[in-house]
Scaffold this active site. Structure first.
Site: not given
Length: 185
Positions: A73, A86
Site C-alpha cells: 500500500e 492514492d
C-alpha cells in the site's frame, strides 16, 4: 496467537504481476519480484515492527500479513505525502480509504494500524461467510484481495485477484508477507 485467520506460509501464491514489478524497475515478475520489493521496504518497515507485532497479537492476525499490506500500500510510508497517498484518498501506512472509512489516529501509529487490520478482519469474515467451504488459509487470501477491491470482487479462489490493482493484489501481498515472516514479523 496470531493465526486466528490462517497462516500465510500455507498459502499458494504467484507473486507480483509484471504490471506491479515493472514500475519498481524490475525486469522479472512473480514471487521473486514480490520478495525483492519487500526487501527494499524492510528498513522502513522495521521502524514500525514493534507496533505491527503488537497489533497482530492483539487482533490475532499474523504481523507478516499486516507488513505485506503496508509494503504493497505505501512502501512502509516511503511514498506518502503527510501520511496521504492514492490521490489524497488513502490515509496512512495501510491506505485506509477516506471514502469508505473515517481515518483514525496518526498515519503511522498503532491506532491507524489497528483500524486497517480491523478492516482486513471484517473482509476475511465476509469471505468466510461467502465461501464457507474454503480453508482458513484460502479465506485469508480472499480477505486480502477484498481489502483492495471489495468482497464482491472475490468470485472464485483461482480468479480472486482479477479486478484488484494490477490483477495481483493478494498474490503479491501474500508473497511479501512470506518474506516478512522470514524476517521476524
Amino acid at each position: 496467537r496470531t493465526d486466528c485467520y490462517g497462516n500465510v506460509n500455507r498459502i499458494d501464491t504467484t507473486g507480483a504481476s509484471c504490471k506491479t514489478a515493472k514500475p519498481e524497475g524490475l525486469s522479472y515478475c512473480g514471487v521473486s519480484a514480490s520478495k525483492k520489493i519487500a526487501e527494499r521496504d524492510l528498513q522502513a518497515m522495521d521502524r514500525y515492527k514493534t507496533i505491527i507485532k503488537k497489533v497482530g497479537e492483539k487482533l490475532c492476525v499474523e504481523p507478516a500479513v499486516i507488513a505485506g499490506i503496508i509494503s504493497r500500500e505505501s512502501h512502509a510510508g516511503k511514498v506518502l505525502k503527510n501520511g496521504w497517498g492514492d490521490r489524497g484518498n488513502g490515509f496512512g501506512l495501510m491506505q485506509v480509504d477516506k471514502r469508505s472509512h473515517k481515518p483514525q489516529g496518526t498515519w503511522n501509529g498503532e491506532v491507524h494500524i489497528t483500524q486497517g487490520t480491523t478492516i482486513l478482519i471484517n473482509f476475511i469474515k465476509t469471505i468466510q461467510k461467502k465461501f464457507p467451504s474454503w480453508t482458513k488459509d484460502q479465506q485469508l487470501k480472499g480477505g486480502i484481495s477484498a481489502y483492495n477491491a471489495g468482497a464482491g470482487n472475490v468470485r472464485s479462489y483461482a480468479r480472486m485477484d482479477i479486478g484488484t490493482t494490477h490483477d495481483d493484489y493478494a498474490n503479491d501481498v501474500v508473497a511479501r508477507a512470506q518474506y516478512y515472516k522470514q524476517h521476524g514479523y
